[in-house]
Scaffold this motif. Structure first.
Motif, PDB file in Angstrom:
ATOM      1  N   VAL A 284       0.842  -1.201   0.000  1.00 40.61           N
ATOM      2  CA  VAL A 284       0.000   0.000   0.000  1.00 40.61           C
ATOM      3  C   VAL A 284       0.875   1.248   0.000  1.00 40.61           C
ATOM      4  CG1 VAL A 284      -1.583   1.370   1.416  1.00 40.61           C
ATOM      5  CG2 VAL A 284      -2.024  -1.050   1.040  1.00 40.61           C
ATOM      6  N   LEU A 285       1.960   1.216   0.749  1.00 38.89           N
ATOM      7  CA  LEU A 285       2.839   2.386   0.857  1.00 38.89           C
ATOM      8  C   LEU A 285       3.570   2.704  -0.446  1.00 38.89           C
ATOM      9  CD1 LEU A 285       4.307   1.741   4.412  1.00 38.89           C
ATOM     10  CD2 LEU A 285       2.455   3.297   3.768  1.00 38.89           C
ATOM     11  N   THR A 286       3.594   1.766  -1.366  1.00 42.20           N
ATOM     12  CA  THR A 286       4.263   2.006  -2.654  1.00 42.20           C
ATOM     13  C   THR A 286       3.307   2.491  -3.739  1.00 42.20           C
ATOM     14  OG1 THR A 286       3.994  -0.273  -3.423  1.00 42.20           O
ATOM     15  CG2 THR A 286       5.989   0.221  -2.144  1.00 42.20           C
ATOM     16  N   THR A 287       2.032   2.629  -3.419  1.00 45.96           N
ATOM     17  CA  THR A 287       1.063   3.063  -4.427  1.00 45.96           C
ATOM     18  C   THR A 287       1.250   4.549  -4.734  1.00 45.96           C
ATOM     19  OG1 THR A 287      -0.632   3.641  -2.800  1.00 45.96           O
ATOM     20  CG2 THR A 287      -0.647   1.367  -3.663  1.00 45.96           C
TER      21      THR A 287
ATOM     22  N   LYS B  19      -0.953   6.865  -4.897  1.00 43.47           N
ATOM     23  CA  LYS B  19      -1.768   7.695  -4.006  1.00 43.47           C
ATOM     24  C   LYS B  19      -1.067   7.900  -2.661  1.00 43.47           C
ATOM     25  CE  LYS B  19      -5.513  10.032  -3.490  1.00 43.47           C
ATOM     26  NZ  LYS B  19      -5.728  11.236  -4.271  1.00 43.47           N
ATOM     27  N   ALA B  20      -0.500   6.831  -2.114  1.00 41.68           N
ATOM     28  CA  ALA B  20       0.213   6.953  -0.840  1.00 41.68           C
ATOM     29  C   ALA B  20       1.411   7.877  -0.990  1.00 41.68           C
ATOM     30  CB  ALA B  20       0.654   5.584  -0.346  1.00 41.68           C
ATOM     31  N   LYS B  21       2.137   7.734  -2.093  1.00 41.12           N
ATOM     32  CA  LYS B  21       3.296   8.598  -2.338  1.00 41.12           C
ATOM     33  C   LYS B  21       2.875  10.050  -2.506  1.00 41.12           C
ATOM     34  CE  LYS B  21       6.189   5.016  -4.282  1.00 41.12           C
ATOM     35  NZ  LYS B  21       6.870   4.502  -5.474  1.00 41.12           N
TER      36      LYS B  21
ATOM     37  N   ILE C  88       0.302  11.462  -0.995  1.00 42.85           N
ATOM     38  CA  ILE C  88      -0.044  11.951   0.340  1.00 42.85           C
ATOM     39  C   ILE C  88       1.227  12.182   1.171  1.00 42.85           C
ATOM     40  CG2 ILE C  88      -1.248  11.369   2.486  1.00 42.85           C
ATOM     41  CD1 ILE C  88      -3.224   9.753   0.712  1.00 42.85           C
ATOM     42  N   GLN C  89       2.206  11.308   1.051  1.00 47.82           N
ATOM     43  CA  GLN C  89       3.529  11.356   1.683  1.00 47.82           C
ATOM     44  C   GLN C  89       3.566  11.079   3.179  1.00 47.82           C
ATOM     45  OE1 GLN C  89       5.636  14.918   0.543  1.00 47.82           O
ATOM     46  NE2 GLN C  89       6.385  13.902  -1.286  1.00 47.82           N
ATOM     47  N   LYS C  90       2.603  11.553   3.928  1.00 49.89           N
ATOM     48  CA  LYS C  90       2.600  11.301   5.370  1.00 49.89           C
ATOM     49  C   LYS C  90       1.238  10.723   5.730  1.00 49.89           C
ATOM     50  CE  LYS C  90       3.841  13.269   9.785  1.00 49.89           C
ATOM     51  NZ  LYS C  90       4.233  14.457  10.535  1.00 49.89           N
ATOM     52  N   LEU C  91       1.244   9.475   6.199  1.00 52.75           N
ATOM     53  CA  LEU C  91      -0.005   8.772   6.471  1.00 52.75           C
ATOM     54  C   LEU C  91      -0.175   8.499   7.951  1.00 52.75           C
ATOM     55  CD1 LEU C  91       1.381   7.315   3.688  1.00 52.75           C
ATOM     56  CD2 LEU C  91      -1.005   6.711   3.574  1.00 52.75           C
TER      57      LEU C  91
ATOM     58  N   LEU D  43       6.541   8.826   3.970  1.00 48.74           N
ATOM     59  CA  LEU D  43       7.036   8.043   2.845  1.00 48.74           C
ATOM     60  C   LEU D  43       8.355   8.579   2.294  1.00 48.74           C
ATOM     61  CD1 LEU D  43       3.757   7.073   1.033  1.00 48.74           C
ATOM     62  CD2 LEU D  43       5.115   5.806   2.683  1.00 48.74           C
TER      63      LEU D  43
END
Length: 78
Positions: free
Chosen positions: A21-24, A26-28, A30-33, A75
């Motif tokens: 999920v962290l490599t998607t 969208k996650a990138k 957002i950068q901070k989840l 991220l």
């Protein structure tokens, strides 16, 4: 959220799922989840920590729900 069937727990599957999920894109983007887990779910906490989670705090919601631990994953550090 996600769930791993009992038969497949303790094999690193949840850790890998979160890693993916962290490599998607969208996650990138957002950068901070912010990730949360119930205070008593040690396996969930370990999964978050293995993926770079940094504990922020534990919050109380109400008497009908368990306390929630909150973690941040940045991220640009993963």
């Amino acid at each position: 959220g996600y769930i791993v069937r009992p038969k497949y727990r303790r094999q690193g599957i949840a850790t890998k799922m979160l890693e993916l999920v962290l490599t998607t894109p969208k996650a990138k983007e957002i950068q901070k989840l912010l990730l949360t887990c119930d205070e008593d779910l040690v396996a969930s906490e370990k999964t978050i920590l293995k993926n770079g989670g940094v504990w922020q705090d534990t919050i109380y919601i109400n008497e009908n729900r368990p306390k929630k631990k909150r973690f941040w994953i940045s991220l640009n550090e993963v």
